[in-house]
Design a protein around this motif. Sequence first.
Motif, PDB file in Angstrom:
ATOM      1  N   GLY B 149       0.831  -1.211   0.000  1.00  0.00           N
ATOM      2  CA  GLY B 149       0.000   0.000   0.000  1.00  0.00           C
ATOM      3  C   GLY B 149       0.860   1.254   0.000  1.00  0.00           C
ATOM      4  N   GLU B 150       1.955   1.214   0.776  1.00  0.00           N
ATOM      5  CA  GLU B 150       2.867   2.363   0.846  1.00  0.00           C
ATOM      6  C   GLU B 150       3.569   2.576  -0.497  1.00  0.00           C
ATOM      7  OE1 GLU B 150       3.560   4.640   3.307  1.00  0.00           O
ATOM      8  OE2 GLU B 150       1.853   3.763   4.342  1.00  0.00           O
ATOM      9  N   THR B 151       3.989   1.465  -1.132  1.00  0.00           N
ATOM     10  CA  THR B 151       4.666   1.569  -2.436  1.00  0.00           C
ATOM     11  C   THR B 151       3.725   2.214  -3.450  1.00  0.00           C
ATOM     12  OG1 THR B 151       5.829  -0.475  -1.919  1.00  0.00           O
ATOM     13  CG2 THR B 151       5.912   0.220  -4.206  1.00  0.00           C
ATOM     14  N   THR B 152       2.471   1.787  -3.433  1.00  0.00           N
ATOM     15  CA  THR B 152       1.473   2.343  -4.352  1.00  0.00           C
ATOM     16  C   THR B 152       1.274   3.832  -4.076  1.00  0.00           C
ATOM     17  OG1 THR B 152       0.408   0.189  -4.265  1.00  0.00           O
ATOM     18  CG2 THR B 152      -0.844   1.955  -5.283  1.00  0.00           C
ATOM     19  N   ALA B 153       1.166   4.184  -2.782  1.00  0.00           N
ATOM     20  CA  ALA B 153       0.975   5.591  -2.404  1.00  0.00           C
ATOM     21  C   ALA B 153       2.178   6.427  -2.857  1.00  0.00           C
ATOM     22  CB  ALA B 153       0.774   5.700  -0.901  1.00  0.00           C
ATOM     23  N   MET B 154       3.384   5.894  -2.668  1.00  0.00           N
ATOM     24  CA  MET B 154       4.592   6.627  -3.077  1.00  0.00           C
ATOM     25  C   MET B 154       4.619   6.833  -4.585  1.00  0.00           C
ATOM     26  SD  MET B 154       7.863   5.441  -0.846  1.00  0.00           S
ATOM     27  CE  MET B 154       7.557   3.702  -0.646  1.00  0.00           C
ATOM     28  N   TYR B 155       4.236   5.782  -5.333  1.00  0.00           N
ATOM     29  CA  TYR B 155       4.256   5.876  -6.796  1.00  0.00           C
ATOM     30  C   TYR B 155       3.237   6.915  -7.272  1.00  0.00           C
ATOM     31  CZ  TYR B 155       4.073   4.618 -11.707  1.00  0.00           C
ATOM     32  OH  TYR B 155       4.111   4.668 -13.080  1.00  0.00           O
ATOM     33  N   ILE B 156       2.028   6.861  -6.722  1.00  0.00           N
ATOM     34  CA  ILE B 156       0.989   7.816  -7.155  1.00  0.00           C
ATOM     35  C   ILE B 156       1.422   9.241  -6.809  1.00  0.00           C
ATOM     36  CG2 ILE B 156      -1.420   8.546  -6.824  1.00  0.00           C
ATOM     37  CD1 ILE B 156      -2.133   5.594  -6.431  1.00  0.00           C
ATOM     38  N   SER B 157       1.969   9.416  -5.591  1.00  0.00           N
ATOM     39  CA  SER B 157       2.366  10.770  -5.189  1.00  0.00           C
ATOM     40  C   SER B 157       3.483  11.289  -6.109  1.00  0.00           C
ATOM     41  CB  SER B 157       2.750  10.747  -3.711  1.00  0.00           C
ATOM     42  OG  SER B 157       4.025  11.147  -3.509  1.00  0.00           O
ATOM     43  N   ARG B 158       4.347  10.363  -6.583  1.00  0.00           N
ATOM     44  CA  ARG B 158       5.429  10.780  -7.484  1.00  0.00           C
ATOM     45  C   ARG B 158       4.877  11.215  -8.848  1.00  0.00           C
ATOM     46  NH1 ARG B 158       9.884   8.747 -10.763  1.00  0.00           N
ATOM     47  NH2 ARG B 158       8.769   6.832 -11.164  1.00  0.00           N
ATOM     48  N   ILE B 159       3.926  10.451  -9.392  1.00  0.00           N
ATOM     49  CA  ILE B 159       3.421  10.835 -10.717  1.00  0.00           C
ATOM     50  C   ILE B 159       2.469  12.041 -10.643  1.00  0.00           C
ATOM     51  CG2 ILE B 159       3.786   8.622 -11.922  1.00  0.00           C
ATOM     52  CD1 ILE B 159       0.733   8.212 -11.596  1.00  0.00           C
ATOM     53  N   LEU B 160       1.970  12.328  -9.437  1.00  0.00           N
ATOM     54  CA  LEU B 160       1.089  13.498  -9.313  1.00  0.00           C
ATOM     55  C   LEU B 160       1.874  14.772  -9.014  1.00  0.00           C
ATOM     56  CD1 LEU B 160      -2.011  12.203  -7.269  1.00  0.00           C
ATOM     57  CD2 LEU B 160      -1.749  12.385  -9.728  1.00  0.00           C
ATOM     58  N   SER B 161       3.153  14.611  -8.672  1.00  0.00           N
ATOM     59  CA  SER B 161       3.940  15.787  -8.252  1.00  0.00           C
ATOM     60  C   SER B 161       3.984  16.926  -9.290  1.00  0.00           C
ATOM     61  CB  SER B 161       5.351  15.378  -7.812  1.00  0.00           C
ATOM     62  OG  SER B 161       6.005  14.748  -8.865  1.00  0.00           O
ATOM     63  N   PRO B 162       4.009  16.650 -10.615  1.00  0.00           N
ATOM     64  CA  PRO B 162       4.010  17.803 -11.539  1.00  0.00           C
ATOM     65  C   PRO B 162       2.652  18.509 -11.630  1.00  0.00           C
ATOM     66  CG  PRO B 162       4.692  15.765 -12.660  1.00  0.00           C
ATOM     67  CD  PRO B 162       4.092  15.394 -11.361  1.00  0.00           C
ATOM     68  N   LEU B 163       1.599  17.857 -11.156  1.00  0.00           N
ATOM     69  CA  LEU B 163       0.256  18.445 -11.265  1.00  0.00           C
ATOM     70  C   LEU B 163      -0.054  19.304 -10.034  1.00  0.00           C
ATOM     71  CD1 LEU B 163      -1.576  15.195 -12.403  1.00  0.00           C
ATOM     72  CD2 LEU B 163      -0.728  17.000 -13.870  1.00  0.00           C
ATOM     73  N   GLU B 164      -0.863  20.313 -10.242  1.00  0.00           N
ATOM     74  CA  GLU B 164      -1.184  21.210  -9.129  1.00  0.00           C
ATOM     75  C   GLU B 164      -2.307  20.617  -8.284  1.00  0.00           C
ATOM     76  OE1 GLU B 164      -1.948  25.172 -10.409  1.00  0.00           O
ATOM     77  OE2 GLU B 164       0.065  25.366 -11.254  1.00  0.00           O
ATOM     78  N   VAL B 165      -1.957  19.643  -7.479  1.00  0.00           N
ATOM     79  CA  VAL B 165      -2.959  19.008  -6.624  1.00  0.00           C
ATOM     80  C   VAL B 165      -2.288  18.602  -5.306  1.00  0.00           C
ATOM     81  CG1 VAL B 165      -2.596  16.725  -7.688  1.00  0.00           C
ATOM     82  CG2 VAL B 165      -4.748  17.204  -6.599  1.00  0.00           C
ATOM     83  N   GLU B 166      -2.999  18.816  -4.207  1.00  0.00           N
ATOM     84  CA  GLU B 166      -2.431  18.457  -2.911  1.00  0.00           C
ATOM     85  C   GLU B 166      -2.605  16.947  -2.696  1.00  0.00           C
ATOM     86  OE1 GLU B 166      -2.709  19.682   1.797  1.00  0.00           O
ATOM     87  OE2 GLU B 166      -4.292  20.325   0.439  1.00  0.00           O
ATOM     88  N   VAL B 167      -1.516  16.277  -2.298  1.00  0.00           N
ATOM     89  CA  VAL B 167      -1.601  14.831  -2.066  1.00  0.00           C
ATOM     90  C   VAL B 167      -1.505  14.572  -0.557  1.00  0.00           C
ATOM     91  CG1 VAL B 167      -0.602  12.566  -2.578  1.00  0.00           C
ATOM     92  CG2 VAL B 167      -0.559  14.347  -4.318  1.00  0.00           C
ATOM     93  N   THR B 168      -2.506  13.901   0.000  1.00  0.00           N
ATOM     94  CA  THR B 168      -2.495  13.594   1.438  1.00  0.00           C
ATOM     95  C   THR B 168      -2.575  12.082   1.631  1.00  0.00           C
ATOM     96  OG1 THR B 168      -4.884  13.885   1.498  1.00  0.00           O
ATOM     97  CG2 THR B 168      -3.564  15.771   2.198  1.00  0.00           C
ATOM     98  N   ARG B 169      -2.213  11.632   2.843  1.00  0.00           N
ATOM     99  CA  ARG B 169      -2.203  10.195   3.131  1.00  0.00           C
ATOM    100  C   ARG B 169      -2.940   9.980   4.444  1.00  0.00           C
ATOM    101  NH1 ARG B 169      -2.190   5.313   2.380  1.00  0.00           N
ATOM    102  NH2 ARG B 169      -0.587   3.819   2.925  1.00  0.00           N
ATOM    103  N   LEU B 170      -3.669   8.893   4.566  1.00  0.00           N
ATOM    104  CA  LEU B 170      -4.351   8.586   5.825  1.00  0.00           C
ATOM    105  C   LEU B 170      -3.321   8.448   6.944  1.00  0.00           C
ATOM    106  CD1 LEU B 170      -7.147   5.914   5.250  1.00  0.00           C
ATOM    107  CD2 LEU B 170      -7.406   8.351   5.557  1.00  0.00           C
ATOM    108  N   ALA B 171      -3.677   8.874   8.168  1.00  0.00           N
ATOM    109  CA  ALA B 171      -2.743   8.801   9.299  1.00  0.00           C
ATOM    110  C   ALA B 171      -2.445   7.349   9.663  1.00  0.00           C
ATOM    111  CB  ALA B 171      -3.348   9.530  10.489  1.00  0.00           C
ATOM    112  N   ILE B 172      -1.199   7.101  10.076  1.00  0.00           N
ATOM    113  CA  ILE B 172      -0.813   5.764  10.536  1.00  0.00           C
ATOM    114  C   ILE B 172      -0.417   5.904  12.001  1.00  0.00           C
ATOM    115  CG2 ILE B 172       0.863   3.866  10.284  1.00  0.00           C
ATOM    116  CD1 ILE B 172       1.160   4.699   7.359  1.00  0.00           C
ATOM    117  N   GLY B 173      -0.896   4.999  12.830  1.00  0.00           N
ATOM    118  CA  GLY B 173      -0.526   5.084  14.246  1.00  0.00           C
ATOM    119  C   GLY B 173      -1.222   4.034  15.070  1.00  0.00           C
ATOM    120  N   LEU B 174      -1.463   4.353  16.329  1.00  0.00           N
ATOM    121  CA  LEU B 174      -2.025   3.366  17.250  1.00  0.00           C
ATOM    122  C   LEU B 174      -3.512   3.130  16.980  1.00  0.00           C
ATOM    123  CD1 LEU B 174      -0.360   4.789  20.431  1.00  0.00           C
ATOM    124  CD2 LEU B 174       0.278   2.694  19.266  1.00  0.00           C
TER     125      LEU B 174
END
Lengths: 254, 202
Positions: B149-174
């Motif tokens: 899931g993290e690899t997928t999130a990293m890949y999507i965030s990388r390909i979205l970086s040139p576009l003007e869109v804010e990328v957020t991720r669900l919180a991870i924790g307890l």
Amino acid sequence: MLYKTRAIVLRDYELAEQDKIIEVFSEKYGRVKLVAKGARRLKSRFAPTTQIISYIDILAYQSRKLDLDTLSECQLISLFPEIKKDLLKMVSAGYLAELTAKLTPLRDRNLAIFVLLLKSLSLLEKFSKDKLITLLRAFELKFLQLLGYGPALRKCLDCGKKLEALKTCHFSVEGGGLLCAVCAKDKKTTVISKGSIKTMLYLSHSKLDDIKNLWVGRNSLRELEILPSLYIPYHSEQLISGYKFLKQLIGNGA
Amino acid sequence: MYKVKSIENLISQLTKLPGIGRKSAQRLALFLVRSSKEEHQSLIQAIDQVSKKVKQCAICGNLTEDNPCSICQDEKRDRGIICVVEQPRDVIAIEKMGKFSGLYHVLGGVISPVKGIGPGEINIKGLLERIRKGKVREVLLATDPNPEGETTAMYISRILSPLEVEVTRLAIGLPAGGDLEFADDFTLSQAFEGRRKFTWSN
């Protein structure tokens, strides 16, 4: 029988509602498959410790009939956090895990492979991206050697002429190593520079730590691609799918 | 060995279902043998309806009977935020929570280098097309908090970086209701990194 060993998680599969099967490469028993009961529940004690590319200490029951053991206890030694934070490193680690999972037999103890995999993953955490491809090639060469599939590079496979005496080096994927120009005639081979053959020899026999001081030219790196693209699939008779994505990422300058 | 051909056939069909072994399939098959004709018909009809009516939404990739799905058609939903999930079952879980009013994008899987699933095999192209059409200000990555899931999130965030869109991720924790002493180092460190200002009210 109850056994205890350290292991690296290679891959996982879903099982029933909340369980999963993990495939690990262990220090004492080689590649083993284990059922981790309830590991897919958010609050499961196994959930964080049975993730792929994790170094764990396990206590498991060996099955008498099946090749599927049951995980009883699992303690995390390292999650390799630097690998998990980096897309290229994670895909590289996935590629190493795929090679290990596809090319090693079940329940065949091989301490050298365990040490090689563990060392490669810990170096992958530390290495910068420019050393990463060299590390992968070194892993492939050492891994193939340990399995008995390593390419013969010191002399011509057919006539035995030494590498030093060769003017042009031909690499035969099917033959499994080096051929001189005469022996390569009418055979399917790829011409490879002597420098690249020497690099392969160095990577096969040097310590993995020494890679950080080694500089490998672009031409050699390109020529060494023959290992994952042709040599490994031919000799293992397996399709290593992680390599395709890895190549795409490296090509895009990830 | 005594075998009834039609029951054997039913058992072999049932074993194809996820999580159903031969023993469970045999139990289900014998239950179906004992059920009434009406119950058989309603089960056959339900399977038939699913196969005829359910399709993937052309916009978000979720399972639906109408195309586009009711979420994509709903004008009241916030069209500026897209929540990216792995499977249709994740949409069900988030909708059950009832606090998200944006749109979804179902990838239909995750990038898994170990299992040979690359970005070409999941629905990332459709997400890019939706963002390029404009109006999207935030992409919320809600893939599972595991390495794939993290690899997928990293890949999507990388390909979205040139576009003007804010990328957020669900919180991870307890997890709620869990014991701190049993949390592993990684989860605990994520929980510390993701700590937020604590406010109280009378």
